[in-house]
Scaffold this motif. Structure first.
Motif, short mmCIF file in Angstrom:
data_model
loop_
_atom_site.label_atom_id
_atom_site.label_comp_id
_atom_site.label_asym_id
_atom_site.label_seq_id
_atom_site.Cartn_x
_atom_site.Cartn_y
_atom_site.Cartn_z
N VAL A 1 0.84 -1.20 0.00
CA VAL A 1 0.00 0.00 0.00
C VAL A 1 0.88 1.26 0.00
CG1 VAL A 1 -1.75 1.32 1.28
CG2 VAL A 1 -1.85 -1.18 1.25
N LEU A 2 0.54 2.17 -0.91
CA LEU A 2 1.18 3.49 -0.94
C LEU A 2 0.27 4.46 -0.18
CD1 LEU A 2 3.32 5.49 -1.98
CD2 LEU A 2 2.02 5.64 -4.12
N CYS A 3 0.78 5.02 0.92
CA CYS A 3 -0.03 5.87 1.79
C CYS A 3 0.59 7.26 1.86
CB CYS A 3 -0.10 5.24 3.19
SG CYS A 3 -0.95 6.26 4.39
N ASP A 4 -0.05 8.22 1.21
CA ASP A 4 0.50 9.58 1.21
C ASP A 4 -0.11 10.40 2.34
OD1 ASP A 4 1.88 11.90 0.39
OD2 ASP A 4 -0.01 12.64 -0.44
N CYS A 5 0.73 10.90 3.24
CA CYS A 5 0.25 11.70 4.38
C CYS A 5 0.48 13.20 4.17
CB CYS A 5 0.95 11.25 5.66
SG CYS A 5 0.49 9.57 6.13
N SER A 6 1.06 13.59 3.04
CA SER A 6 1.28 15.02 2.74
C SER A 6 -0.06 15.72 2.54
CB SER A 6 2.09 15.19 1.45
OG SER A 6 2.94 14.11 1.18
N THR A 7 -0.03 17.05 2.59
CA THR A 7 -1.20 17.83 2.16
C THR A 7 -0.95 18.24 0.71
OG1 THR A 7 -1.48 18.67 4.39
CG2 THR A 7 -2.64 19.84 2.63
N VAL A 8 -1.74 17.70 -0.21
CA VAL A 8 -1.55 18.00 -1.64
C VAL A 8 -2.92 18.26 -2.27
CG1 VAL A 8 0.48 16.50 -1.74
CG2 VAL A 8 -1.74 15.60 -2.47
N ASP A 9 -2.92 18.69 -3.53
CA ASP A 9 -4.18 18.95 -4.23
C ASP A 9 -4.94 17.65 -4.48
OD1 ASP A 9 -1.76 18.83 -6.13
OD2 ASP A 9 -3.44 18.32 -7.42
N VAL A 10 -6.26 17.76 -4.50
CA VAL A 10 -7.13 16.58 -4.63
C VAL A 10 -6.83 15.85 -5.95
CG1 VAL A 10 -9.53 15.81 -4.83
CG2 VAL A 10 -8.94 17.64 -3.24
N ASP A 11 -6.57 16.60 -7.03
CA ASP A 11 -6.33 15.95 -8.32
C ASP A 11 -5.07 15.09 -8.30
OD1 ASP A 11 -8.62 17.10 -9.30
OD2 ASP A 11 -7.61 18.78 -10.29
N PHE B 1 -5.74 11.58 11.29
CA PHE B 1 -5.61 11.25 9.87
C PHE B 1 -6.98 11.31 9.22
CE2 PHE B 1 -1.92 9.38 11.83
CZ PHE B 1 -0.91 9.52 10.89
N MET B 2 -7.05 11.97 8.05
CA MET B 2 -8.28 12.02 7.25
C MET B 2 -7.99 11.21 6.00
SD MET B 2 -8.37 16.02 7.84
CE MET B 2 -6.90 16.00 8.85
N VAL B 3 -8.71 10.10 5.80
CA VAL B 3 -8.22 9.10 4.87
C VAL B 3 -9.19 8.84 3.72
CG1 VAL B 3 -7.21 6.79 4.71
CG2 VAL B 3 -7.14 8.02 6.89
N GLY B 4 -8.64 8.81 2.50
CA GLY B 4 -9.40 8.41 1.33
C GLY B 4 -8.79 7.15 0.73
N GLY B 5 -9.63 6.24 0.23
CA GLY B 5 -9.13 5.01 -0.38
C GLY B 5 -10.04 3.84 -0.07
N THR B 6 -9.61 2.64 -0.46
CA THR B 6 -10.47 1.46 -0.28
C THR B 6 -10.48 0.98 1.18
OG1 THR B 6 -8.65 -0.04 -0.71
CG2 THR B 6 -9.97 0.66 -2.63
N ASP B 7 -11.51 0.21 1.54
CA ASP B 7 -11.59 -0.38 2.88
C ASP B 7 -10.37 -1.26 3.15
OD1 ASP B 7 -14.03 0.79 3.31
OD2 ASP B 7 -15.21 -0.99 2.78
N ALA B 8 -9.95 -2.03 2.13
CA ALA B 8 -8.85 -2.98 2.33
C ALA B 8 -7.55 -2.23 2.63
CB ALA B 8 -8.68 -3.85 1.09
N ALA B 9 -7.28 -1.17 1.87
CA ALA B 9 -6.04 -0.41 2.10
C ALA B 9 -6.09 0.27 3.46
CB ALA B 9 -5.84 0.62 0.99
N PHE B 10 -7.28 0.78 3.82
CA PHE B 10 -7.43 1.44 5.13
C PHE B 10 -7.16 0.44 6.26
CE2 PHE B 10 -10.00 2.92 8.78
CZ PHE B 10 -9.42 4.16 8.99
N ALA B 11 -7.70 -0.77 6.11
CA ALA B 11 -7.52 -1.79 7.16
C ALA B 11 -6.04 -2.16 7.31
CB ALA B 11 -8.35 -3.03 6.83
N THR B 12 -5.31 -2.20 6.20
CA THR B 12 -3.88 -2.54 6.27
C THR B 12 -3.10 -1.48 7.06
OG1 THR B 12 -4.00 -3.62 4.12
CG2 THR B 12 -1.80 -2.99 4.87
N VAL B 13 -3.40 -0.21 6.81
CA VAL B 13 -2.57 0.86 7.38
C VAL B 13 -3.08 1.34 8.74
CG1 VAL B 13 -1.51 3.12 6.91
CG2 VAL B 13 -1.90 1.53 5.03
N LYS B 14 -4.33 0.97 9.09
CA LYS B 14 -4.94 1.45 10.35
C LYS B 14 -4.03 1.25 11.58
CE LYS B 14 -8.58 2.87 12.88
NZ LYS B 14 -8.29 2.40 14.20
#
Ligand code: NAD
Length: 289
Positions: free
Chosen positions: A80-90, A125-138
């Motif tokens: 899983v690639l998890c970006d914690c930076s503040t960046v533009d939505v696009d 953390f405010m997180v966007g992405g799939t349930d599976a990726a979220f569960a891995t990194v939680k």
């Protein structure tokens, strides 16, 4: 877990150290910083190879896209690639798409809490992405922070962050201009706080981060407006909110005005390096003209 941590600056280094302290194996990479106590690789790709989770904590979306180009081909399938930076939505959405096309999980997980929260392990953390990726990194969010909210699909974390910070910027300006108006009306600041903090004008900026020295909550105002949350970081987030509003065709007149005011404060006045609540001394000095 095997973790790669790319971007070991003010936020990334203490976050990586908390993961190490919790027993995870962390390999870091940064083009400039070489913080003590974190093993680093020669390249971002080398750090990412074999990692279960690759965390990035970088300055902006362009750099995130460049780093994603380097690490995605090196990552093992299912990681899983998890970006914690503040960046533009696009950029957040584009990187997630690129990772998912390569058979990887992806999360955008910007934070609030600043360097203090990163060091203490109390970030949100405010997180966007799939349930599976979220569960891995939680479990990693639980080490680096006190709260992780799964906001929705890719981009939802960045969307939540900039909407929150647009409210914050607008509210800080409103609170500061009201204090400056109260001064000119001869109203005692303590009385103003006593009324507003328990009336319908209350807010986080008034009650928890009071911008007037010696009044209300202890805040950067009590420390010469040393940040805290620097005015230029507020400006970064406000600009991202307006970029997103453009892209989504949303009418955000208050966000637009707050962006213009913080631009003037940071670029043309003495706001750079000051806390974002230093809008109060700014308004104090001004008249209507
Ligand atoms: P920082 O500038 O201290 O750290 C960024 C790091 O990224 C630097 O060490 C830099 O050398 C490194 N870097 C740049 N390009 C790179 C590349 N191509 N490969 C590897 N490393 C590279 O910034 P920070 O304060 O740690 O903030 C990081 C992110 O977190 C930003 O997006 C910021 O908006 C966000 N953020 C910061 C705060 C805060 O209070 N500092 C709070 C919330 C969110």
């Amino acid at each position: 877990m095997n973790i790669a941590f790319i971007g070991l600056g003010n936020m990334g280094a203490p976050m990586a150290r908390n993961l190490i302290a919790a027993g995870h194996s962390v390999t870091g990479f940064d083009t400039m910083a070489a913080p003590e106590g974190i093993t680093t690789a020669a390249t971002a790709a080398e750090a990412a190879a074999g990692a279960d989770v690759v965390i990035t904590m970088l300055p902006n979306g362009a750099i995130l896209r460049a780093v994603a180009d380097q690490v995605i081909p090196a990552m093992k399938p299912g990681a899983v690639l998890c970006d914690c930076s503040t960046v533009d939505v696009d950029s957040a959405k584009a990187v997630a798409q690129q990772a998912e096309a390569a058979g990887l999980g992806a999360l955008d997980a910007p934070v609030s809490g600043g360097v203090g929260g990163a060091t203490a392990g109390t970030l949100t953390f405010m997180v966007g992405g799939t349930d599976a990726a979220f569960a891995t990194v939680k479990p990693l969010f639980d080490i680096m922070g006190q709260k992780a909210v799964h906001c929705g699909a890719a981009g939802a974390g960045q969307s939540a962050k900039i909407c929150n910070n647009m409210i914050l910027g607008v509210t800080m300006i409103a609170t500061c201009e009201a204090f400056a108006l109260a001064d000119k009306l001869g109203l005692d600041r303590q009385k103003m706080f006593d009324v507003v903090s328990t009336s319908s004008g209350y807010s986080w900026t008034m009650n928890a981060y009071t911008p007037a020295p010696g009044i209300g909550a202890t805040s950067p105002a009590d420390n010469g407006y040393k940040p805290g949350f620097a005015a230029e970081l507020m400006l970064k987030d406000l600009r991202l909110s307006q970029q997103a509003a453009e892209s989504a065709d949303a009418d955000t007149p208050m966000g637009q005005l707050a962006t213009a005011l913080y631009t003037q404060f940071v670029e043309a006045e003495d706001g750079r390096g000051m806390d974002f609540s230093a809008m109060l001394p700014r308004f104090e000095k001004r008249g209507r003209g």
